[in-house]
Design a protein around this motif. Structure first.
Motif, short mmCIF file in Angstrom:
data_model
loop_
_atom_site.label_atom_id
_atom_site.label_comp_id
_atom_site.label_asym_id
_atom_site.label_seq_id
_atom_site.Cartn_x
_atom_site.Cartn_y
_atom_site.Cartn_z
N ASP A 165 -0.55 0.77 -3.67
CA ASP A 165 -0.04 2.14 -3.63
C ASP A 165 -0.59 2.93 -4.82
OD1 ASP A 165 1.54 4.48 -3.63
OD2 ASP A 165 3.21 3.41 -2.71
N LYS A 166 -1.14 4.12 -4.54
CA LYS A 166 -1.75 4.93 -5.59
C LYS A 166 -0.75 5.25 -6.70
CE LYS A 166 -5.23 7.10 -2.64
NZ LYS A 166 -5.72 8.38 -2.08
N GLU A 191 -10.37 8.71 3.31
CA GLU A 191 -10.57 7.58 2.41
C GLU A 191 -10.91 6.30 3.17
OE1 GLU A 191 -8.09 4.97 -0.92
OE2 GLU A 191 -7.13 6.65 0.11
N SER A 213 0.79 -1.23 0.00
CA SER A 213 0.00 0.00 0.00
C SER A 213 0.82 1.28 0.00
CB SER A 213 -0.92 0.01 1.23
OG SER A 213 -0.13 0.08 2.42
N VAL A 230 -7.51 -1.41 -4.91
CA VAL A 230 -7.56 -0.12 -4.21
C VAL A 230 -6.59 -0.09 -3.03
CG1 VAL A 230 -9.96 0.27 -4.86
CG2 VAL A 230 -9.45 -0.87 -2.70
N GLN A 289 -1.04 2.27 -9.18
CA GLN A 289 -2.32 1.76 -9.66
C GLN A 289 -2.48 1.89 -11.17
OE1 GLN A 289 -5.56 3.34 -7.35
NE2 GLN A 289 -4.87 2.35 -5.47
#
Length: 774
Positions: free
Chosen positions: A708-709, A684, A674, A705, A712
């Motif tokens: 890790d953004k 969030e 993440s 989701v 993505q």
């Protein structure tokens, strides 16, 4: 004409080979002919015979898809048969006519038998009521919609499965020893357990219901909800004493295990018989005898246990104790024949040797000092490098743990090999010494007399930790000027040795051991070598100064890449997966593969360092043993109190084992995926801990989701690896230590070698949060 047609249809309905109704007087003969069977209306189930592994033997059973037995009254020889007698009783007989099994429904008004589309075989009366049914008398299988209530049991050999009046599921050996229990974990005051029932549902959920129909406890198969229309699931008690849920394809050709009660097969009581020791050969549980004092009861089947070569009654006064390290004789309740004491190693053995009734003892090596002494009953053993126990067996002397019978030429060969190795090692050491002296004189222009004091390449190449003076380390770090970081044991500074080797120097705090004991522990750490462990180069023990010198890791610690987004230092997915796997292998080595089992006690991203190629290197291992025992719980707050990585047993003041490291690793694993701290709270996550929120998303099948953004939108990310890592992390952070996998299994999970069941919610997270906030 209409009457005749009606009568003809009635006769056809009584043809048991093609309809539900089975008339009295019908008989099935033992054979492999599927045309001679009783079928359900949907043809999914049949009553028939199938051959067993024993030649000439046939199993009478209700079968799914003609292959999977879901109920059986027993086996017969090739001349046997299953008969629905005109008296209304269903009877299984051998070729001689001897009764193997009978329903006991004689003269109860039975008029016919039927096989339902659910697989339930039942006997009907003239009023169309059920006199007897296979669902009400299970053998070793439960199928969907089949109620399992208190008083019923599944049986397979010496093993049985029960539902208690308190609402717990139990596995028992010999109807006495409970070796597995699914406790009532979410009971509430509104639940009425006067008549609990257990049901396996078609979607793969097995649940206990109270009398009002409320679910009070449940388990899920790892294919929960998948392909419900085309998948048949059943729960089976197998001959190895384990309870499993299987999924079968519509054709009945492929059976897949989707849930197992006892994850570690060696924990099943009596799996290897009396005096049998269970251990793993790779991933396969195998059985063996404790020593040469024992022989197999059946050389063709080691699961039947072992027996003494000489019985104790035949050697009174000449008895001794056979010690078995890393071995535990299983002591599940209720064992009234087992006594419990708090004794040391020698006292535990001596008490058993002196007691004429005692024949085995178990000393728990978990710090509790608990000693179990067996006075009667079966001895079921489990051997593994990770088992914190030493067991002893009373045997007739001589005690023979290993084979002592060797040929004289074999002894001579071994001695010759040893002498040759010593000579070769001596020559290599002399060559290395001369080479090092030449390098030092040519490259560093140092005098021979200065070689020892400056710890040059010769000593650095040695596998043993070098000893430095405090002034030398003070000089190489320029007065401890450049600080790299700090942790639970002290601060770390960058230094450069005389040979221009960059090092990391850790100044230990709170270490009060004497120099001899300190050097002993340092020698243990220094002898621990693995590709994914930071290497200890040397140490300093001078006065009150205690320092350790490690190899320098160019890229620092993992937390700088996971949580310092503003630095622009981003790890791609390939590096993250490699780091997670390398860290797992390092902890596995510490737990099971090095000569001394080491529990790290402080696994976190700050203690995972990265070299110039971003290979993971675990640091600070073995340092927990340097803390004085009388101050360990006070000083361990620095080691065990790292927020977000704390195993529940620390808080509960329970014994700390390698399973505590597994929990901490699971927390790190989730953060690697993440890129966020597990205790992070944001909008969030609905102002909840990230780890709590992440499990809910995982439970919904939404692993992406959690990623890790920053990754993505990266198409190179392997989502199968992401899902495996997330699933493995939730297995690692289960509340109860026994539910967590070993690090060996974690490595297999990450590599995709073994399939994983879906983990339950790690409800320890709430416990930890409450403790930290109190």
């Amino acid at each position: 004409m209409a009457i005749a047609l009606t009568f003809l249809l009635l006769l056809l309905s009584l043809d048991f080979s093609s309809s539900l109704s089975i008339p009295l007087g019908s008989t099935l003969h033992a054979s492999s002919d599927r045309n001679h069977s009783w079928y359900s209306l949907n043809s999914a189930f049949s009553v028939s015979f199938i051959p067993t592994a024993t030649p000439g033997s046939f199993l009478s059973a209700v079968l799914f898809s003609n292959t999977v037995p879901i109920w059986s009254p027993g086996t017969v020889d090739s001349g046997g048969s299953l008969r629905l007698l005109r008296s209304g009783s269903l009877r299984l007989v051998n070729s001689s006519g001897a009764t193997v099994w009978e329903s006991g429904s004689e003269n109860e008004g039975v008029t016919s038998a039927s096989l339902e589309d659910s697989g339930n075989l039942f006997l009907r009366s003239r009023k169309n009521t059920t006199v007897w049914s296979s669902f009400a008398h299970p053998s070793n299988v439960i199928v969907p919609t089949q109620p399992f209530t208190v008083g019923k049991s599944l049986r397979s050999g010496s093993y049985s499965f029960h539902l208690t009046e308190e609402g717990s599921l139990n596995l028992k050996w010999n109807d006495s020893i409970v070796y597995w229990s699914q406790e009532l974990i979410n009971n509430n005051s509104s639940s009425n357990l006067s008549s609990p029932s257990f049901v396996l549902e078609r979607n793969g959920v097995a649940s206990i219901f109270d009398s009002s129909g409320v679910v009070v406890v449940s388990v899920r198969s790892n294919d929960y909800g998948e392909g419900e229309e085309g998948v048949f699931r059943f729960l089976k008690l197998e001959e190895d004493g384990n309870l499993r849920i299987f999924s079968v394809s519509k054709g009945g050709e492929i059976q897949t295990q989707t849930w197992v009660a006892v994850a570690d097969q060696c924990q099943v009581f009596g799996f290897c018989g009396n005096f049998g020791i269970c251990r793993y050969d790779g991933f396969v549980p195998t059985c063996e005898c404790p020593s040469e004092n024992f022989v197999p009861s059946d050389v063709n089947d080691m699961r039947k246990g072992c027996k003494r070569k000489v019985e104790l009654e035949d050697c009174r006064g000449n008895q001794g104790m056979l010690d078995l390290n890393n071995t535990r004789f299983l002591t599940y309740p209720p064992e009234l024949s087992t006594q419990r004491f708090t004794l040391g190693t020698e006292a535990c053995r001596a008490n058993c040797l002196a007691d004429s009734l005692c024949f085995a003892s178990v000393l728990m090596a978990d710090g509790s000092g608990v000693c179990f002494q067996k006075l009667s009953g079966l001895v079921s053993g489990y051997k593994s490098p990770s088992v914190p126990s030493t067991s002893s067996l009373k045997v007739c002397k001589p005690v023979s743990p290993y084979s002592t019978v060797e040929k004289s030429d074999e002894r001579l060969l071994i001695r010759a090999l040893i002498i040759a190795l010593v000579v070769i090692a001596t020559v290599l050491c002399l060559v290395a010494l001369l080479g090092a002296l030449w390098c030092c004189c040519c490259r560093n222009s140092l005098q021979f007399g200065a070689l020892s004091s400056h710890h040059t390449l010769l000593e650095y190449a040695s596998s043993a930790p070098m000893r430095f003076s405090y002034k030398e380390l003070q000089r190489c770090t320029k007065g401890f000027k450049e600080k790299l970081g700090s942790g639970g044991f002290g601060a770390v500074y960058k230094g450069v040795l005389v040979n221009r080797t960059a090092v990391a120097v850790k100044r230990l705090e709170g270490i009060e051991q004497g120099e001899k004991q300190f050097r002993t522990e340092v020698a243990t750490i220094g002898s621990t070598h693995h590709l994914n462990l930071v290497r200890l180069i040397g140490f300093c023990s001078q006065g009150r100064h205690r320092l350790l010198v490690y190899e320098f890791m160019k890229n620092g610690s993992l937390d700088n890449f996971l949580f310092a987004a503003e630095s622009g230092r981003l790890l791609n997915w390939q590096y993250r997966f490699s780091i997670a796997l390398g860290t797992a292998k390092a902890i596995l080595y510490l737990h099971e593969e090095c000569s001394n089992c080491i529990v790290h006690c402080d696994v976190k991203p700050e203690n995972i360092l990265l070299d110039e190629n971003f290979n993971a290197k675990v640091s600070d291992f073995g340092l927990a043993k340097l803390i004085p025992s009388d101050k360990r719980y006070w000083n361990m707050s620095c080691v065990r109190g790292t927020r977000g990585y704390l195993a529940p047993e620390w808080v509960a003041n329970l014994p700390i084992t390698s399973n505590s490291d597994v929990y901490s690793y699971g927390m790190v694993l989730l953060e690697v995926v993440s890129g966020r701290r597990n205790f992070e709270i944001s909008d969030e996550t609905n102002h909840r801990k990230f780890s709590d929120w992440a499990y809910e998303e995982f439970d919904k099948g939404n692993s992406k989701v959690i990623l890790d953004k920053c990754l993505q939108r990266d198409e190179t990310v392997d989502m199968e690896q992401v899902t495996r890592m997330v699933q493995a992390s939730f297995w690692c952070i289960q509340k109860h230590p026994s539910q967590r996998p070993s690090m060996g299994k974690v490595v297999q999970m990450l590599e995709g070698i073994i399939e994983m069941a879906k983990p339950l919610a790690p409800n320890a997270l709430a416990d930890i949060r409450d403790t930290e906030n109190s």
